[in-house]
Design a protein around this motif. Structure first.
Motif, short mmCIF file in Angstrom:
data_model
loop_
_atom_site.label_atom_id
_atom_site.label_comp_id
_atom_site.label_asym_id
_atom_site.label_seq_id
_atom_site.Cartn_x
_atom_site.Cartn_y
_atom_site.Cartn_z
N PRO A 252 -37.96 9.43 106.53
CA PRO A 252 -39.41 9.51 106.27
C PRO A 252 -39.73 9.82 104.81
CG PRO A 252 -38.82 10.74 108.25
CD PRO A 252 -37.54 10.35 107.59
N GLY A 253 -38.91 10.71 104.19
CA GLY A 253 -39.15 11.04 102.80
C GLY A 253 -38.94 9.86 101.87
N TYR A 254 -37.92 9.04 102.16
CA TYR A 254 -37.65 7.88 101.32
C TYR A 254 -38.74 6.82 101.49
CZ TYR A 254 -35.27 3.83 99.34
OH TYR A 254 -34.96 2.72 98.60
N LYS A 255 -39.20 6.64 102.73
CA LYS A 255 -40.25 5.65 102.96
C LYS A 255 -41.56 6.08 102.31
CE LYS A 255 -39.97 5.44 107.48
NZ LYS A 255 -40.22 4.97 108.87
N LYS A 256 -41.80 7.39 102.25
CA LYS A 256 -43.05 7.88 101.68
C LYS A 256 -43.02 7.87 100.16
CE LYS A 256 -46.16 11.86 101.82
NZ LYS A 256 -46.37 13.23 102.39
N GLU A 257 -41.93 8.36 99.56
CA GLU A 257 -41.84 8.46 98.10
C GLU A 257 -40.45 8.06 97.62
OE1 GLU A 257 -44.52 11.66 96.01
OE2 GLU A 257 -43.38 12.63 97.61
N PRO A 258 -40.14 6.78 97.57
CA PRO A 258 -38.82 6.36 97.08
C PRO A 258 -38.58 6.72 95.62
CG PRO A 258 -40.28 4.47 97.34
CD PRO A 258 -40.98 5.64 97.97
N GLY A 259 -39.68 6.89 94.86
CA GLY A 259 -39.52 7.25 93.45
C GLY A 259 -38.90 8.61 93.25
N ARG A 260 -39.05 9.51 94.21
CA ARG A 260 -38.44 10.84 94.09
C ARG A 260 -36.91 10.75 94.11
NH1 ARG A 260 -40.47 15.60 97.66
NH2 ARG A 260 -39.14 16.62 96.13
N TYR A 261 -36.39 9.79 94.85
CA TYR A 261 -34.94 9.60 94.90
C TYR A 261 -34.43 9.08 93.57
CZ TYR A 261 -34.98 10.44 99.94
OH TYR A 261 -35.10 11.02 101.17
N THR A 262 -35.15 8.12 92.98
CA THR A 262 -34.77 7.60 91.66
C THR A 262 -34.84 8.70 90.61
OG1 THR A 262 -35.65 5.44 92.29
CG2 THR A 262 -35.26 5.84 89.95
N GLU A 263 -35.89 9.50 90.68
CA GLU A 263 -36.05 10.60 89.74
C GLU A 263 -34.89 11.58 89.83
OE1 GLU A 263 -38.75 14.63 89.60
OE2 GLU A 263 -39.71 12.79 90.30
N GLU A 264 -34.49 11.94 91.05
CA GLU A 264 -33.41 12.90 91.23
C GLU A 264 -32.08 12.34 90.76
OE1 GLU A 264 -31.74 16.49 92.04
OE2 GLU A 264 -33.86 15.94 92.02
N ILE A 265 -31.84 11.05 90.96
CA ILE A 265 -30.59 10.42 90.51
C ILE A 265 -30.45 10.55 89.00
CG2 ILE A 265 -29.43 8.20 90.20
CD1 ILE A 265 -30.47 7.43 92.99
N HIS A 266 -31.50 10.19 88.27
CA HIS A 266 -31.42 10.21 86.80
C HIS A 266 -31.51 11.62 86.24
CE1 HIS A 266 -31.35 5.87 86.44
NE2 HIS A 266 -32.33 5.80 87.33
N ARG A 267 -32.11 12.54 86.99
CA ARG A 267 -32.11 13.94 86.56
C ARG A 267 -30.66 14.46 86.53
NH1 ARG A 267 -36.15 17.59 87.00
NH2 ARG A 267 -37.24 16.28 88.54
N ARG A 268 -29.90 14.14 87.57
CA ARG A 268 -28.53 14.62 87.64
C ARG A 268 -27.62 13.92 86.62
NH1 ARG A 268 -27.34 15.18 94.19
NH2 ARG A 268 -29.38 16.04 94.76
N LEU A 269 -27.80 12.62 86.46
CA LEU A 269 -26.92 11.87 85.56
C LEU A 269 -27.18 12.20 84.09
CD1 LEU A 269 -26.91 8.33 87.22
CD2 LEU A 269 -25.09 10.04 87.26
N SER A 270 -28.42 12.50 83.74
CA SER A 270 -28.75 12.73 82.33
C SER A 270 -28.51 14.16 81.88
CB SER A 270 -30.23 12.37 82.08
OG SER A 270 -31.09 13.21 82.83
N LEU A 271 -28.35 15.08 82.82
CA LEU A 271 -28.23 16.49 82.44
C LEU A 271 -27.09 16.77 81.46
CD1 LEU A 271 -29.24 19.36 82.76
CD2 LEU A 271 -27.76 19.59 84.77
N PRO A 272 -25.87 16.24 81.65
CA PRO A 272 -24.81 16.52 80.67
C PRO A 272 -25.16 16.07 79.26
CG PRO A 272 -23.87 15.62 82.69
CD PRO A 272 -25.35 15.48 82.81
N LEU A 273 -25.90 14.98 79.12
CA LEU A 273 -26.31 14.52 77.79
C LEU A 273 -27.25 15.53 77.12
CD1 LEU A 273 -26.92 10.68 78.25
CD2 LEU A 273 -25.08 11.81 76.98
N TYR A 274 -28.15 16.12 77.90
CA TYR A 274 -29.06 17.10 77.32
C TYR A 274 -28.33 18.38 76.97
CZ TYR A 274 -33.13 14.22 78.25
OH TYR A 274 -34.06 13.20 78.23
N VAL A 275 -27.30 18.73 77.73
CA VAL A 275 -26.47 19.89 77.37
C VAL A 275 -25.84 19.68 76.00
CG1 VAL A 275 -24.38 21.17 77.97
CG2 VAL A 275 -26.00 20.54 79.76
N LEU A 276 -25.28 18.49 75.78
CA LEU A 276 -24.66 18.19 74.49
C LEU A 276 -25.70 18.09 73.38
CD1 LEU A 276 -22.03 15.52 75.63
CD2 LEU A 276 -21.66 17.94 75.14
#
Length: 388
Positions: free
Chosen positions: A265-289
């Motif tokens: 239900p969450g994905y059907k309602k707001e699929p953009g939140r899943y995309t947001e969370e994916i790139h939040r996790r992947l980009s974090l090491p770059l911001y640390v550096l």
């Protein structure tokens, strides 16, 4: 080959990083743990259960604080070594800036890898377990209401009290006041009772008691009393669903984010939140550096005056603030504007490139003249006050 200099610099920066993480995470954990004190005070849980449940928030705290802690640790190390003229001596001895920064770069890479592991799997797993434990505790009706001598609010208008509870789970001296109905108040009194789980729900089986019902706004003569030998009081509305809570994107594993269920239900309602969370996790090491690179770009250059070091450290503040705002702003916009995803990665890469240019000497940012004069005047006043 690891030299004594590498060990010295790494140990100094590593100790500062761990100390900063421990202090900041500990302070925030205490404030967050106080919000869950009802786990002990109203849910009948032990101190060990309280520490375990609230401790599940620590990985998320470490992840949130790691970039800032790394920046503080590296800035502190370089500032101190500049103050002790250690960087100047190393430079005079022919040690290049890149060679001197090698242990700090190693520390930054280790922190980036740690953040990647925490972000991708550890923190989501801890958050899932936290939700599960909180749901389990709050669904434990027996532990919630069976606290002898204490008046417990089950829901708005419903108060429960029990005089005693023996080792077999039988409750004695039961009092329930149900004022949830605006027109009628019902008071249940029973000598004893026991909570029973069935396929139809959770029930409190009352024995040898009476129900006192009275209508709101009318005199006592309109009240009535019904005596009973056995009566089943439905507790199902006060117990959480046994299916467990639905998970939010931050609580999902990385694999679940990449391949969400079409029926979620969450994905059907707001699929953009899943995309947001994916790139939040992947980009974090770059911001640390990127945060790390700002610190070394500003403070790795040998400096012999206290004025120059203070100005360089102050000059990092606007860059750190802008990078933090950019990271939050860009990632939070992905949900509605997927087209900005590349910029989430471009921004930290640009900061890394700019810091590399500064370290190489090809680009030297200068503070505005007014700012330089301000710090010069402040330094002179400090010197005059100290001498006099």
């Amino acid at each position: 080959m690891i030299t004594r200099l590498d060990r010295y610099v790494f140990r100094m920066a590593g100790s500062a990083f761990v100390g900063t993480i421990v202090v900041l995470a500990g302070m925030i954990w205490v404030t967050q743990a106080l919000r869950e004190l009802d786990i002990m005070t109203t849910q009948g849980q032990t101190i060990l259960a309280f520490i375990f449940i609230t401790g599940l928030a620590l990985p998320a705290l470490v992840l949130a604080l790691a970039p800032a802690a790394l920046f503080i640790a590296v800035a502190h190390t370089l500032f101190k070594m500049n103050g002790d003229s250690e960087i100047v001596v190393a430079s005079s001895a022919g040690i290049s800036t890149g060679r001197f920064l090698r242990p700090l770069i190693t520390l930054a890479l280790l922190v980036a890898v740690l953040c990647a592991l925490l972000s991708l799997e550890v923190v989501p797993a801890a958050m899932r377990q936290f939700r599960y434990e909180i749901t389990r505790v709050r669904a434990d009706v027996v532990a919630f209401i069976a606290q002898p001598g204490k008046f417990t609010t089950l829901a708005k208008g419903i108060v429960f009290n029990v005089r005693e509870r023996n080792s077999t789970g039988v409750l004695g001296g039961i009092f329930i006041n149900d004022a949830s109905d605006e027109n009628e108040v019902s008071t249940y009194l029973a000598d004893r009772g026991q909570i029973v789980d069935t396929e139809n729900g959770t029930f409190l089986i009352l024995e040898n008691g009476a129900i006192h019902r009275r209508t709101i706004g009318k005199n006592e003569s309109n009240s009535n009393v019904v005596e009973f030998q056995r009566y089943a009081f439905d507790l199902s509305p006060f117990a959480n669903s046994k299916d467990g809570p639905s998970l939010r994107p931050p609580e999902l594993s990385f694999g679940a984010l990449l391949n969400p269920s079409p029926t979620d239900p969450g994905y059907k309602k707001e699929p953009g939140r899943y995309t947001e969370e994916i790139h939040r996790r992947l980009s974090l090491p770059l911001y640390v550096l990127a945060f790390f690179s700002i610190a070394i770009a500003a403070l790795a250059e040998p400096r012999t005056t206290r004025e120059g070091r203070g100005l360089a450290l102050a000059g990092t503040i606007p860059w750190v603030v802008m990078l933090q705002i950019a990271s939050f702003g860009l990632i939070n916009q992905i949900r509605g504007q997927p087209g900005i995803v590349p910029f989430v990665y471009i921004v930290p890469l640009v900061v890394l490139l700019g810091s590399a240019l500064v370290l190489s000497g090809r680009f030297k940012p200068r503070a505005p003249a007014a700012v330089s004069r301000f710090f010069d005047a402040m330094a002179q006043r400090v010197v005059r006050a100290t001498v006099n």
